[in-house]
Enzyme design. Structure first.
Site, PDB file in Angstrom:
ATOM      1  CD  GLU A 115      43.688  66.526  44.397  1.00 31.62           C
ATOM      2  OE1 GLU A 115      42.717  65.843  44.012  1.00 31.62           O
ATOM      3  OE2 GLU A 115      43.778  66.960  45.536  1.00 31.62           O
ATOM      4  N   GLY A 131      46.139  61.910  37.978  1.00 35.26           N
ATOM      5  CA  GLY A 131      46.745  60.598  38.212  1.00 35.26           C
ATOM      6  C   GLY A 131      46.892  59.900  36.875  1.00 35.26           C
ATOM      7  CB  CYS A 149      39.067  29.820  38.835  1.00 38.37           C
ATOM      8  SG  CYS A 149      40.506  28.780  38.613  1.00 38.37           S
ATOM      9  CD  GLU A 150      36.132  35.092  40.099  1.00 35.63           C
ATOM     10  OE1 GLU A 150      34.996  35.404  39.678  1.00 35.63           O
ATOM     11  OE2 GLU A 150      36.381  34.856  41.296  1.00 35.63           O
ATOM     12  CE1 TYR A 172      43.515  55.145  40.205  1.00 38.23           C
ATOM     13  CE2 TYR A 172      43.528  55.982  37.947  1.00 38.23           C
ATOM     14  CZ  TYR A 172      43.469  56.208  39.307  1.00 38.23           C
ATOM     15  OH  TYR A 172      43.363  57.488  39.782  1.00 38.23           O
TER      16      TYR A 172
END
Ligand SMILES: *Cc1c(COP(=O)(O)O)cnc(C)c1O
Length: 422
Positions: free
Chosen positions: A275, A277, A344-345, A373
């Site tokens: 599997e 990814g 805004c972080e 991702y």
């Protein structure tokens, strides 16, 4: 993309000039090389030659239907974790017979949808889920095929947020519990429990944890076989790591990985499932973005891009490193930048104190290793529309997701004009 990690020798990917592409598709956008994906898939398939093996791409890494369609054409199946991923995989032409369904929170509706689509195997993660699968299979009038997801309690030696195979993680069941499931098979007459599954984590760069997990699966298979249980499939999960830092991270060679499978599962006569990814898509993708401005702070200089943490979360979520390339002609002096987005972080930072050629507004910048991702974890935070995705293939490109419009971003929102009572 080798050589000097901050200065691309050429500004093309899969034969497509990225300057020209950015004149057709406004930044920021994701670009994926079909050729790079094909090479990863075919490399693994070659290593698996002679084994009864099925690659099931972990859809959550990159669920774009264009990418899944490419996988389908290469004979790759899907590892899904939701009804949404099932829907995407089927739309992309992946047959139910090469889909496995993982995840700790499968609902009855999702199980029924998967049975309806002819999903090959449920990777079951708890006794409660097994009972529910029994009830749903009975109601649907079918026998559902299931594998038990074993938690092999091995340390994958990766980031804590992407480690899944330790005893304290929420995934799978321990071998004692799995053993009871096989002994009690008569309790689940509409489930054929005939598979073993493990997935120990992600971005793993060492063979040893994989081999340890495989060896535990193999010992359990031999024990079950000796007790008269037929095991039709062993799913070794995903987790193969990639090179986020060119020339530094050393991914496992597919031949070595498959060598471990051959050693550990020697004599197994069922189907082997993988599997992967990230391994198949991460290095095939880049996030193409532009410098909005260079801002001189009191202590450091900031390169402000038009991409942000909502587009690519990995640096904010996992402190992940991504190589960054500036696409302009050489000859500029070097500079050190904090590479940030407009959100805004403070966490909206792609890289700190990164050595790059001196930049100016409008320069094209590539964030590498963004094919897995990346788009799949993106959000509308700060009301930024989801960005476009482009598939590149030998000099041609196809937009496989248009950039979301502002109207699409808010299309399910309404003024509270019609009030109801529940
Ligand atoms: C996420 C996941 C994968 C894929 O992991 P990668 O690290 O991207 O290869 C495979 N199997 C399961 C069950 C997963 O949850």
């Amino acid at each position: 993309m080798t050589g000097n990690p901050t200065c691309m020798p050429s500004a093309s990917l899969d034969g497509v000039d990225l300057h020209a592409l950015s004149a057709c598709v406004p930044t920021p956008f994701y670009a994926y090389s079909a050729d790079a994906i094909r090479r990863r898939v075919e490399g693994l398939q070659r290593a698996l030659a002679g084994l009864d093996a099925q690659l099931c791409f972990a859809v959550k890494a990159n669920p774009n239907i264009g990418v899944l369609h490419l996988m389908a054409g290469l004979g790759v199946g899907a590892d899904i974790v939701s009804a949404g991923e099932l829907w995407r995989a089927r739309r992309a032409g992946i047959p139910g017979s090469s889909i496995v369904f993982s995840g700790v929170g499968k609902t009855a509706d999702e199980m029924a949808a998967a049975i309806d689509a002819g999903v090959w195997k449920f990777n079951v993660e708890s006794a409660d889920e097994l009972s529910l699968l029994q009830a749903v299979a009975r109601a649907c009038g079918v026998v559902a095929h299931a594998a038990v997801r074993v938690n092999p309690d091995v340390d994958a030696r990766t980031h804590a947020k992407i480690s899944t195979g330790k005893a304290e993680n929420k995934f799978g069941v321990d071998i004692d519990e799995a053993r009871r499931w096989f002994a009690d098979a008569a309790h689940w007459p509409d489930v054929r429990l005939d598979g073993l599954h493990a997935h120990i984590g992600s971005q793993i760069l060492e063979l040893a944890p994989f081999e340890q997990a495989m060896s535990r699966l193999a010992a359990f298979w031999r024990e079950l076989a000796a007790a008269g249980h037929r095991i039709a499939s062993i799913d070794v999960g995903g987790g193969l790591g990639v090179a986020y830092r060119a020339g530094m991270d050393r991914p496992i060679d597919p031949a070595d990985y498959v060598g471990a499978i051959r050693r550990q599962l020697h004599g197994f006569d069922g189907r082997i499932v993988l599997e992967p990814g990230r391994y198949l898509v991460a290095e095939a993708g880049v996030l193409v973005t532009r410098v909005v401005r260079v801002k001189a702070g009191r202590e450091r200089e900031f390169l402000v891009l038009d991409a942000a943490m909502n587009d690519l979360q990995r640096p904010a979520l996992y402190d992940a490193w991504h190589d960054i390339h500036v696409l302009h002609e050489g000859g500029r002096p070097r500079a050190r930048y904090d590479v940030v987005g407009p959100v805004c972080e403070t966490g909206d930072t792609f890289a700190r104190d990164r050595d790059l050629p001196r930049c100016e507004a409008g320069d094209l910048v590539l964030i590498a290793g963004a094919g897995a991702y990346g788009a799949s974890m993106s959000s509308n935070y700060n009301s930024r529309p989801l960005l476009a995705e482009v598939l590149l293939d030998e000099g041609r490109y196809a937009v496989v997701r248009r950039r979301q419009s502002l109207a699409q971003m808010a299309e399910n929102e309404h003024l509270p004009t019609a009030w109801s009572v529940a």
